[in-house]
Each structure stands twice: as C-alpha cells, then as structure tokens.
Design an enzyme around this catalytic site. Structure first.
Site, short mmCIF file in Angstrom:
data_model
loop_
_atom_site.label_atom_id
_atom_site.label_comp_id
_atom_site.label_asym_id
_atom_site.label_seq_id
_atom_site.Cartn_x
_atom_site.Cartn_y
_atom_site.Cartn_z
N LYS A 34 -6.44 -0.32 -30.88
CA LYS A 34 -5.17 -0.58 -30.53
C LYS A 34 -4.98 -1.56 -29.19
O LYS A 34 -5.92 -1.68 -28.51
CB LYS A 34 -4.27 0.80 -30.44
CG LYS A 34 -4.80 1.61 -29.49
CD LYS A 34 -4.22 2.94 -29.62
CE LYS A 34 -4.57 3.64 -28.61
NZ LYS A 34 -4.63 5.32 -28.79
N TYR A 231 3.10 -11.96 1.35
CA TYR A 231 4.53 -11.48 1.37
C TYR A 231 4.62 -10.22 2.11
O TYR A 231 3.72 -9.39 1.99
CB TYR A 231 4.98 -11.34 -0.08
CG TYR A 231 5.44 -12.40 -0.84
CD1 TYR A 231 6.41 -13.21 -0.52
CD2 TYR A 231 4.73 -12.54 -1.90
CE1 TYR A 231 6.75 -14.38 -1.26
CE2 TYR A 231 4.85 -13.71 -2.69
CZ TYR A 231 6.08 -14.57 -2.44
OH TYR A 231 6.28 -15.65 -3.13
C1 LIG Z 1 -5.91 5.92 -28.59
C2 LIG Z 1 -6.22 6.98 -29.64
C3 LIG Z 1 -7.63 7.42 -29.56
C4 LIG Z 1 -8.71 6.82 -28.76
O1 LIG Z 1 -8.68 7.52 -27.51
P1 LIG Z 1 -9.82 7.14 -26.66
O2 LIG Z 1 -9.57 8.05 -25.34
O3 LIG Z 1 -9.57 6.05 -25.99
O4 LIG Z 1 -11.09 7.50 -26.86
C5 LIG Z 1 -7.85 8.44 -30.79
N1 LIG Z 1 -6.83 8.87 -31.36
C6 LIG Z 1 -5.45 8.53 -31.41
C7 LIG Z 1 -4.58 8.89 -32.02
C8 LIG Z 1 -5.11 7.53 -30.56
O5 LIG Z 1 -3.99 7.24 -30.30
#
Ligand SMILES: *Cc1c(COP(=O)(O)O)cnc(C)c1O
Length: 336
Positions: A34, A231
């Site tokens: 994702k 800055y």
């Molecule tokens: C993002 C996500 C994962 C992966 O988690 P990691 O800690 O990056 O391995 C697994 N299950 C769900 C439902 C997620 O949203």
C-alpha cells in the site's frame, strides 16, 4: 549535479521475501504494497515479491489495486482498506476486505474481525456468504506488547474455530517473532522493505534495506564566528565552521525535525545543522570539501531507523513521505 536520487534494490526485496518464506513454513507470504509500496514503488516491489514467492499483494485502495493489476495481470491483489467500489474491484479481479456493513457479492471477500485493534472489523463472525474466502484480524502490538498480541490471537482463534477459510493475522513483527500468529498467510509490509518493525537494526532479523537515498554537496562555505545558516538562525557558528548545502529538503521527504541527525558525507558521519528548508539543508563539514562531494541520506550503512528514532517517528512514516516526483528526484531500480 546529483540532487535527490532514490535507488530501489529489488534483489533485496527478493532476499527479504525469501527470508519471510523460510520463517513462515507452510503459511503463505502476502506482500503489503500500500501507499505505493511504502514509498518504494508498488509495481516494482509487487513484481519482485511475486518472483520470490509471495502469493498475493495487498494494497490500501481499489485505485492502488487497479494500478497494480496492469503490471501483475495474474497475481492475487487484496484491497485492505474499506471501499464502496465493489464493481471496479470485481472487474479487475481484486479481493476486498470487509469489516462492517453488508458483504458485497460477486467478489472474493476477506472478513475482518476486530479482536483488539479497535479500528476496522466486525466484533463477531456471523453466517457468511459463499464469496467469503478469508477471515482476518490485525494486531495492535505485535512489535511492542506480545502479551496483548497473544490475547488478540486467542480471540481470533475463538472467533474462527472450525472455519475452513484462509485465516490471516500476522504483520511483519508478528511473522518474525510470534510463530502462533502465522496461520495460513502473513501480510508482510515493512520487513519486505528491509526496515525493522521494531525500530532497531533490520540485520538483527536477517533483513536487508531496499532503499538508498543519495545527493551531493551543492555548495560549500565557511561561516565565521557569529554567522548562521538557514531560517531562524538556529545554528550560529562559534568558531570558523565549514558547512555544505545539500539540495534536498522537507519537500523531498527530508523532514524538518531531522536537524541534528547524521548523514554521510564522502562516507563519513556528519551532523545536519540549522533549520531544514523546503529544498535544502546544511551539514557541518571537517574542512573545505569540493562541491559535488557524495552525500548519503539513507543507505551505505546509515539506517532509516536512525532518522526515525531521531524524529520520534517510525520508518513507515519516513519512507511513505519520500518524494520521488521526477521533477525533483531520480529513481533508479536495481534488478540484478
Ligand atoms: C499495513 C498492513 C499490514 C502490514 O504491516 P507491516 O507492519 O508493515 O508488516 C498488514 N495488515 C494490514 C491490515 C495492514 O494494513
């Protein structure tokens, strides 16, 4: 001049995927890609993970799933987030996760059970239509509180007792350290990118960082005592001080709170000084180095975890905030 260059090592993705596969035994590896593969590029990472034996790729939205479908025509693609786009998902042969409300028909569905995350998910599993293919839950503390994770897993086992559907609960931290979480598949994100879910050294879990971030000194100058850089004049030289200006800033994902963190200049650790600007920041130098001297922001032994700790955040936030827009950055993919 090298401004902002990201290098994505797909060999490392494959090696991390193989590491998880060997840990998981009979359970399947599902790659989580994702947010454009945690900023690494979902298409490249999804393909490399598939080559190394991942049997599904998980994304956050239907739109992410549709993009990935173009490069992975046959792979299972599971949309983790809630959506009302069941028709688009069906047409692209995506699978959906449902944790609330009616279960859409004509598309494979994973029913999410809330066992303690307190976010998405049904409290109880009721009678399920035949297009439901999996039952899942998500752990709130796999990286920090294994006792609470065990309580969630016990609730999940209870809620799914007797089911012959595909059961999945583990994220990276659980897949690495909680064997009882592995069930039929593990949804592995951060570890696939060679980042530690525990915020420590990924090498401790046999993982290899995938992303490197490099730049170069755009200008070098000496500040006299009383002169400042950036800055707000937050860094004022007390003695004659050489500084280099790196042409990367918070708009590139080098966060404003990274003042004081270390980067590599010509392979040596140096401190970031002064306020990080949108397009640049300053680094203290031992002397007059030439403009163009190589700078590494992540990689070459410098871990993203170090910056995250310095910031009081997690690598997840750091890497999803990197800006690989071609107007600002070069993205190289190593596919050896
Ligand atoms: C993002 C996500 C994962 C992966 O988690 P990691 O800690 O990056 O391995 C697994 N299950 C769900 C439902 C997620 O949203």
């Amino acid at each position: 001049m090298l401004r902002s260059e990201f290098t994505i090592d797909l060999g490392a993705v494959r090696q991390n995927a193989r590491r998880f596969r060997s840990l998981l035994g009979e359970a399947e590896l599902w790659a989580v890609a994702k947010a454009d593969g945690y900023g690494h590029g979902a298409a490249d990472v999804g393909r490399a993970a598939t080559e190394a034996g991942a049997t599904a790729v998980c994304v956050g939205t239907v739109a992410e799933g549709l993009s990935l479908r173009r490069v992975l025509p046959e792979q299972r693609i599971i949309v983790l987030g809630p959506t009302d786009q069941a028709r688009e998902a069906r047409e692209a042969r995506l699978e959906l996760v449902v944790g609330d409300g009616p279960i859409p028909t004509g598309v494979p569905v994973h029913v999410k059970v809330d066992t303690g995350m307190g976010r998405y998910g049904f409290r109880k599993v009721r009678a399920l239509p035949e297009n439901v293919v999996g039952l899942m839950t998500h752990l709130a503390t796999a990286d920090s509180d294994p006792a609470f994770a065990d309580r969630q897993l016990a609730r999940f086992r209870e809620a799914t007792a007797g089911s012959s559907l595909t059961l999945h609960a583990a994220n990276s931290a659980a897949a690495l350290r909680i064997p009882s979480s592995r069930f039929d598949a593990a949804r592995v994100g951060i570890g696939l990118y060679g980042l530690s879910p525990f915020g420590g050294d990924p090498g401790d879990d046999g993982l290899e960082p995938v992303l490197s971030w490099r730049s170069g000194l755009a200008q070098v100058k000496q500040l006299q005592p009383g002169e400042s850089t950036g800055y707000g004049r937050t860094f004022v030289a007390e003695r004659p001080t050489w500084i280099g200006i790196v042409p990367v800033g918070y708009a590139d994902g080098f966060r404003r709170d990274l003042t004081g963190t270390e980067i590599l200049v010509d392979g040596e650790r140096r401190n970031v000084v002064g306020t990080v600007s949108m397009d640049s920041f300053a680094v203290e130098l031992p002397g007059a180095l030439p403009a163009g001297t190589a700078v590494t922001l992540i990689g070459d032994g410098l871990l993203a975890e170090e910056h995250a700790r310095h910031d009081g955040t997690i690598t997840y936030e750091l890497v999803t905030g990197l800006n690989a827009n071609p107007d600002r950055a070069v993205r190289r993919v190593l596919d050896a």
